[in-house]
Design an enzyme around this catalytic site. Structure first.
Site, mmCIF file in Angstrom:
data_model
loop_
_atom_site.group_PDB
_atom_site.id
_atom_site.type_symbol
_atom_site.label_atom_id
_atom_site.label_comp_id
_atom_site.label_asym_id
_atom_site.label_seq_id
_atom_site.Cartn_x
_atom_site.Cartn_y
_atom_site.Cartn_z
ATOM 1 N N VAL A 188 0.859 -1.182 0.000
ATOM 2 C CA VAL A 188 0.000 0.000 0.000
ATOM 3 C C VAL A 188 0.894 1.230 0.000
ATOM 4 C CG1 VAL A 188 -1.802 1.250 1.251
ATOM 5 C CG2 VAL A 188 -1.756 -1.258 1.319
ATOM 6 N N CYS A 189 0.566 2.189 -0.845
ATOM 7 C CA CYS A 189 1.231 3.498 -0.829
ATOM 8 C C CYS A 189 2.757 3.321 -0.921
ATOM 9 C CB CYS A 189 0.772 4.238 0.426
ATOM 10 S SG CYS A 189 1.202 5.968 0.530
ATOM 11 N N THR A 190 3.503 3.980 -0.069
ATOM 12 C CA THR A 190 4.960 3.897 -0.142
ATOM 13 C C THR A 190 5.505 2.558 0.367
ATOM 14 O OG1 THR A 190 5.095 5.015 1.987
ATOM 15 C CG2 THR A 190 5.311 6.393 0.030
ATOM 16 N N GLY A 191 4.618 1.642 0.728
ATOM 17 C CA GLY A 191 5.060 0.284 1.060
ATOM 18 C C GLY A 191 5.793 -0.348 -0.114
ATOM 19 N N SER A 239 -1.578 2.920 -4.940
ATOM 20 C CA SER A 239 -1.065 4.290 -4.890
ATOM 21 C C SER A 239 -1.203 4.836 -3.476
ATOM 22 C CB SER A 239 -1.753 5.160 -5.944
ATOM 23 O OG SER A 239 -3.155 5.105 -5.796
#
Lengths: 271, 271
Positions: A188-191, A241
């Protein structure tokens, strides 16, 4: 006596066509050996490759982990052992959007959720970049070193993922170590930056947070970054994103693995 | 040195028109006494009643709680002491949707977040109705008995709210006890059932989860239940419908108290 639906997902039409005709009996026997009763041995969906659901019921005393140890043939998924990787400064909603959906999934399907961290100390969402930031602390169930076998690993983003401290390095190493045995990786996201730094996104299509685009994509020069997407799937890797897109990718994954009906039911409940 | 914006919100146009002309100096002095430097003493928005923002900066060593103890006159809000009430079986996203927004708010605004529970033991999201349910455990910062003074109380829903155990009874009692001193009460999903049982919704318009409508509304026969709404505000009480509506009500509350610009910025970041 709780009743569950175990979903058997074929990875491809080929896997389905080649599947052992004795699979039904094999699973029925295996679940029985673990202490569960098979109520409805086999229900197939019309999706392609077909999905088979086995309704089982088990006494409260049967550990759900036992059901997860039922062996399935190559090309067949029975994904129930899910882990989430936490590190200091992960973003709360990145983790708890998907986790909420998975919690509700666990009411009807035999899934286990392990919370992995560098140590068993509670892990805080507190931003490492803001001294007075508020945060909440979550209790891990396993350390990286004692992580159980996993079918799925979920990696949230957050400001803490950008660091180079020992806990971030350990998180990256964990992804590298467990990826080969995973059926699915979800970030998820910057993961996705942690997965990129672990090298497991190399040659794959992936996406990340648009607000940190240049910073994150630079960490994965061999990744085929997709700029315009709420989430991207490439094989067994799902990346999303921004923060709330983690809920979308979780539903997309649940739909793919457990079917549209299950995903819809959970989505309506969470609305 | 972290820099914050403290938002002063007038409850009404009357409160603004009657406000002490010395308020600006009073707050400037009060913040300085707490160890903070006032960078921009006063910025007003065009909203009605106007909102004033004071930009302050403080050394990391200044406890954010200190800034929260600045006294403001009647009719003026400087809401920064937020608490969330947890009980076993609360729904993860009910809590962490709003908490994520509040965490991000805390990067720029001096807010404190207390996590209140019956005891200091970690509180699990595990459904009490499903023996094998997955769940995550959150570490409280205060017990109900040691709760700090609060401006805002957030009450998540979840299957655990429907019980009649001692922890639910204690949660209801906490709402009853702190409500008179709150500037705002926010409930998510079936969290409104706890507020209804505490009696604090009597005579007020409120909403709740549509899937548990008859069960929840029966608990508050003197509440003016609104069936068709994602969230409802009546005075200082904000109630929302299902799980994810908690994110909407949190943004609506942030917009009301801290202004549209702040709410927009956080929403874009969480997207």
């Amino acid at each position: 006596m709780p009743e569950y639906t175990a979903t058997i997902r074929f990875y491809s039409l080929e896997a389905y066509q080649q599947h052992d005709p004795g699979l039904e009996q094999l699973l029925k026997k295996a679940f029985s050996q673990k202490g569960a009763t098979v109520c409805t041995p086999w229900m197939s969906t019309r999706s392609l490759p077909p999905m088979h659901n086995i309704r089982i019921s088990a006494m409260d005393s049967v550990p759900i982990e036992e059901l997860g140890q039922v062996k399935v043939p190559e090309g067949v998924a029975l994904p129930i052992r899910i882990g989430i990787l936490l590190y200091p400064g992960f973003q709360a909603l990145d983790a708890f959007g998907p986790l909420d959906a998975l919690n509700v999934l666990s009411w009807t399907h035999p899934v286990t959720l392990s919370i992995l961290a560098a140590s068993l100390d509670p892990v805080s969402t507190k931003s490492p970049r803001h001294a007075h930031a508020a945060g909440q602390s979550i209790v891990p169930t396993h350390t990286f070193a004692s992580a159980p076998p996993l079918d799925v690993l979920l990696v949230p983003g957050g400001l803490g993922s950008r660091g180079s401290g020992s806990e971030v390095a350990a998180a990256i190493q964990l992804i590298r170590d467990v990826y080969p045995s995973l059926k699915h990786l979800i970030t998820v996201c910057t993961g996705s930056s942690l997965a990129a730094r672990a090298g497991v996104l190399d040659g794959k299509r992936a996406t990340t947070n648009k607000m940190a685009w240049s910073e994150i994509t630079a960490l994965g020069p061999r990744v085929d970054w997709v700029a315009k997407a709420r989430w991207v799937r490439d094989g067994n890797v799902w990346t999303s994103s921004r923060v709330s897109a983690g809920i979308d990718v979780a539903f997309a994954w649940i739909e793919d693995v457990f079917g549209e009906e299950v995903a819809q039911r959970i989505a309506v409940g969470m609305e």
